[in-house]
Design a protein around this motif. Structure first.
Motif, PDB file in Angstrom:
ATOM      1  N   LYS A  84       0.838  -1.202   0.000  1.00 27.31           N
ATOM      2  CA  LYS A  84       0.000   0.000   0.000  1.00 27.31           C
ATOM      3  C   LYS A  84       0.873   1.253   0.000  1.00 27.31           C
ATOM      4  O   LYS A  84       0.616   2.216  -0.717  1.00 27.31           O
ATOM      5  N   LYS A  85       1.912   1.232   0.839  1.00 23.30           N
ATOM      6  CA  LYS A  85       2.825   2.386   0.919  1.00 23.30           C
ATOM      7  C   LYS A  85       3.472   2.626  -0.446  1.00 23.30           C
ATOM      8  O   LYS A  85       3.595   3.752  -0.916  1.00 23.30           O
ATOM      9  N   MET A  86       3.924   1.501  -1.049  1.00 16.77           N
ATOM     10  CA  MET A  86       4.605   1.616  -2.344  1.00 16.77           C
ATOM     11  C   MET A  86       3.659   2.168  -3.413  1.00 16.77           C
ATOM     12  O   MET A  86       4.040   3.006  -4.224  1.00 16.77           O
ATOM     13  N   THR A  87       2.395   1.696  -3.366  1.00 13.10           N
ATOM     14  CA  THR A  87       1.411   2.174  -4.337  1.00 13.10           C
ATOM     15  C   THR A  87       1.189   3.680  -4.161  1.00 13.10           C
ATOM     16  O   THR A  87       1.124   4.424  -5.147  1.00 13.10           O
ATOM     17  N   ALA A  88       1.120   4.126  -2.883  1.00 14.06           N
ATOM     18  CA  ALA A  88       0.912   5.551  -2.629  1.00 14.06           C
ATOM     19  C   ALA A  88       2.099   6.359  -3.165  1.00 14.06           C
ATOM     20  O   ALA A  88       1.919   7.414  -3.783  1.00 14.06           O
ATOM     21  N   LEU A  89       3.317   5.824  -2.963  1.00 11.25           N
ATOM     22  CA  LEU A  89       4.520   6.508  -3.456  1.00 11.25           C
ATOM     23  C   LEU A  89       4.481   6.633  -4.975  1.00 11.25           C
ATOM     24  O   LEU A  89       4.745   7.699  -5.541  1.00 11.25           O
ATOM     25  N   ILE A  90       4.143   5.514  -5.607  1.00 10.32           N
ATOM     26  CA  ILE A  90       4.134   5.493  -7.066  1.00 10.32           C
ATOM     27  C   ILE A  90       3.066   6.420  -7.635  1.00 10.32           C
ATOM     28  O   ILE A  90       3.290   7.128  -8.611  1.00 10.32           O
ATOM     29  N   ASN A  91       1.899   6.451  -6.959  1.00 12.82           N
ATOM     30  CA  ASN A  91       0.872   7.393  -7.408  1.00 12.82           C
ATOM     31  C   ASN A  91       1.369   8.820  -7.284  1.00 12.82           C
ATOM     32  O   ASN A  91       1.088   9.659  -8.137  1.00 12.82           O
ATOM     33  N   GLY A  92       2.131   9.072  -6.226  1.00 14.81           N
ATOM     34  CA  GLY A  92       2.723  10.400  -6.039  1.00 14.81           C
ATOM     35  C   GLY A  92       3.669  10.735  -7.178  1.00 14.81           C
ATOM     36  O   GLY A  92       3.628  11.824  -7.736  1.00 14.81           O
ATOM     37  N   PHE A  93       4.525   9.783  -7.545  1.00 14.58           N
ATOM     38  CA  PHE A  93       5.478   9.992  -8.641  1.00 14.58           C
ATOM     39  C   PHE A  93       4.732  10.258  -9.941  1.00 14.58           C
ATOM     40  O   PHE A  93       5.094  11.142 -10.713  1.00 14.58           O
ATOM     41  N   LEU A  94       3.676   9.472 -10.137  1.00 17.16           N
ATOM     42  CA  LEU A  94       2.906   9.607 -11.371  1.00 17.16           C
ATOM     43  C   LEU A  94       2.275  10.997 -11.443  1.00 17.16           C
ATOM     44  O   LEU A  94       2.307  11.654 -12.481  1.00 17.16           O
ATOM     45  N   ASN A  95       1.729  11.437 -10.304  1.00 21.57           N
ATOM     46  CA  ASN A  95       1.150  12.778 -10.249  1.00 21.57           C
ATOM     47  C   ASN A  95       2.202  13.828 -10.546  1.00 21.57           C
ATOM     48  O   ASN A  95       1.959  14.769 -11.283  1.00 21.57           O
ATOM     49  N   THR A  96       3.391  13.644  -9.964  1.00 21.20           N
ATOM     50  CA  THR A  96       4.464  14.623 -10.159  1.00 21.20           C
ATOM     51  C   THR A  96       4.819  14.734 -11.628  1.00 21.20           C
ATOM     52  O   THR A  96       5.017  15.819 -12.153  1.00 21.20           O
ATOM     53  N   SER A  97       4.895  13.584 -12.302  1.00 18.23           N
ATOM     54  CA  SER A  97       5.316  13.642 -13.690  1.00 18.23           C
ATOM     55  C   SER A  97       4.247  14.291 -14.549  1.00 18.23           C
ATOM     56  O   SER A  97       4.509  14.779 -15.631  1.00 18.23           O
ATOM     57  N   ARG A  98       2.994  14.307 -14.035  1.00 17.81           N
ATOM     58  CA  ARG A  98       1.922  14.945 -14.805  1.00 17.81           C
ATOM     59  C   ARG A  98       1.795  16.426 -14.489  1.00 17.81           C
ATOM     60  O   ARG A  98       1.171  17.174 -15.225  1.00 17.81           O
ATOM     61  N   LEU A  99       2.357  16.823 -13.337  1.00 22.01           N
ATOM     62  CA  LEU A  99       2.231  18.219 -12.932  1.00 22.01           C
ATOM     63  C   LEU A  99       2.963  19.138 -13.889  1.00 22.01           C
ATOM     64  O   LEU A  99       3.935  18.734 -14.506  1.00 22.01           O
ATOM     65  N   GLY A 100       2.459  20.327 -13.970  1.00 21.23           N
ATOM     66  CA  GLY A 100       3.115  21.307 -14.839  1.00 21.23           C
ATOM     67  C   GLY A 100       2.830  21.038 -16.306  1.00 21.23           C
ATOM     68  O   GLY A 100       3.178  21.823 -17.162  1.00 21.23           O
ATOM     69  N   THR A 101       2.189  19.914 -16.614  1.00 17.86           N
ATOM     70  CA  THR A 101       1.889  19.619 -18.010  1.00 17.86           C
ATOM     71  C   THR A 101       0.402  19.844 -18.252  1.00 17.86           C
ATOM     72  O   THR A 101      -0.086  19.607 -19.347  1.00 17.86           O
ATOM     73  N   GLY A 102      -0.297  20.294 -17.206  1.00 19.68           N
ATOM     74  CA  GLY A 102      -1.719  20.572 -17.331  1.00 19.68           C
ATOM     75  C   GLY A 102      -2.567  19.304 -17.335  1.00 19.68           C
ATOM     76  O   GLY A 102      -3.761  19.352 -17.570  1.00 19.68           O
ATOM     77  N   LYS A 103      -1.923  18.153 -17.063  1.00 19.92           N
ATOM     78  CA  LYS A 103      -2.680  16.897 -17.123  1.00 19.92           C
ATOM     79  C   LYS A 103      -3.350  16.558 -15.793  1.00 19.92           C
ATOM     80  O   LYS A 103      -4.185  15.682 -15.740  1.00 19.92           O
ATOM     81  N   ILE A 104      -2.917  17.240 -14.725  1.00 18.58           N
ATOM     82  CA  ILE A 104      -3.494  16.928 -13.421  1.00 18.58           C
ATOM     83  C   ILE A 104      -4.852  17.608 -13.272  1.00 18.58           C
ATOM     84  O   ILE A 104      -5.028  18.745 -13.683  1.00 18.58           O
ATOM     85  N   GLN A 105      -5.805  16.857 -12.720  1.00 17.67           N
ATOM     86  CA  GLN A 105      -7.149  17.413 -12.584  1.00 17.67           C
ATOM     87  C   GLN A 105      -7.582  17.401 -11.133  1.00 17.67           C
ATOM     88  O   GLN A 105      -7.283  16.456 -10.414  1.00 17.67           O
TER      89      GLN A 105
END
Ligand code: ADP
Length: 256
Positions: A84-105
């Motif tokens: 669960k911790k790892m999944t939360a971390l990975i979701n965080g990374f995924l969000n980060t890579s989408r940030l600044g690209t206007g893809k985050i909602q």
């Protein structure tokens, strides 16, 4: 960044010239973009094996529970928590890579921030016996925001407060409402941060370089992510800190 001096027109009427050094940031930007794409790709690839792993562990936990095999049950539960911790971390990374690209909602809804804090404090990933977490609720405060993402910000700031303060330390979280804004503050009595570092703390990949922090694992994206999320809501985030004395990270969001 450019440094230099503009010289006045010379006597023979030639145009003034600029002397100095110019730092080309194009390369740095491309480098950031490459890191970003790589993080996005790796995170994405890791998601599906993790989902399967989580599924298998849940089956194991269930079977062990039924057969009353308490050792296997407890091992499966511990493994599930780590997944669960790892999944939360990975979701965080995924969000980060989408940030600044206007893809985050933002998925906004209205909710009580004090309840979200209480819920976050009960989250297994934050429960530990090394620090005391003290909550000072400031009444019922309704805000309209993306509940999951604001929850991520609180988790991030709390886990940093634990990570960057010695065992036995106190971490205080408070919530108050003033002038149409809800303010959440997370205060630790840990390492503290120098003024020079405070200025760069919310930059992507920035980590303080010091003897005290060098052995602590991290990626320097947690605070960047927090700042992006809070700013996307029209809020503010900041820190008050003194080296050696501790830090207080805070954010504010508009009340409904
Ligand atoms: P990470 O913890 O993964 O390095 P963050 O973006 O969450 O990334 O934090 C960036 C840096 O800010 C950390 O590397 C650490 O040096 C510093 N920092 C964050 N929170 C604290 C805190 N509560 N006390 C002292 N330093 C902190």
């Amino acid at each position: 960044r450019a440094t230099g001096k503009v010289y006045p027109a010379s006597e023979n009427g030639q145009a003034p010239f600029f002397s100095g050094t110019m730092l080309d940031i194009t390369e740095r930007k491309q480098d950031d973009q490459r890191k970003n794409d790589f993080i996005g790709m790796v995170s994405h690839e890791l998601k599906s094996p993790l989902t399967s792993l989580s599924g298998f562990l849940q089956i194991l936990q269930l079977k062990a529970g039924k057969a009353s095999d308490s050792f296997t049950h407890s091992m499966a539960t511990k493994s599930l928590n780590q997944v669960k911790k790892m999944t939360a971390l990975i979701n965080g990374f995924l969000n980060t890579s989408r940030l600044g690209t206007g893809k985050i909602q933002l998925n906004k809804q209205s909710f009580a921030i004090d309840e979200l804090i209480a819920e976050t404090l009960n989250d297994t990933s934050l429960i530990q016996d090394t620090h005391s977490l003290i909550y000072e609720p400031g009444g019922h405060v309704l805000i309209e925001a993306d509940r999951d993402k604001v929850g991520n910000v609180i988790t991030n700031l709390l886990s940093n407060a634990i990570k960057y303060s010695p065992k036995g330390g106190e971490v205080k979280i408070s919530c108050s409402a003033q002038k149409g804004m809800a303010t959440v503050k997370i205060k630790d009595s840990g390492l503290g941060i120098s003024q020079a570092d405070q200025d760069k703390l919310f930059d992507r990949f920035y980590r303080v370089q010091s003897l005290e922090t060098n052995h602590i694992a991290g990626h320097g994206i947690g605070l960047y992510l927090c700042a992006e999320i809070i700013q996307a809501h029209g809020g503010k985030i900041g820190v008050e800190s003194e080296l050696g004395k501790g830090s207080a990270f805070w954010f504010e969001l508009p009340i409904v």
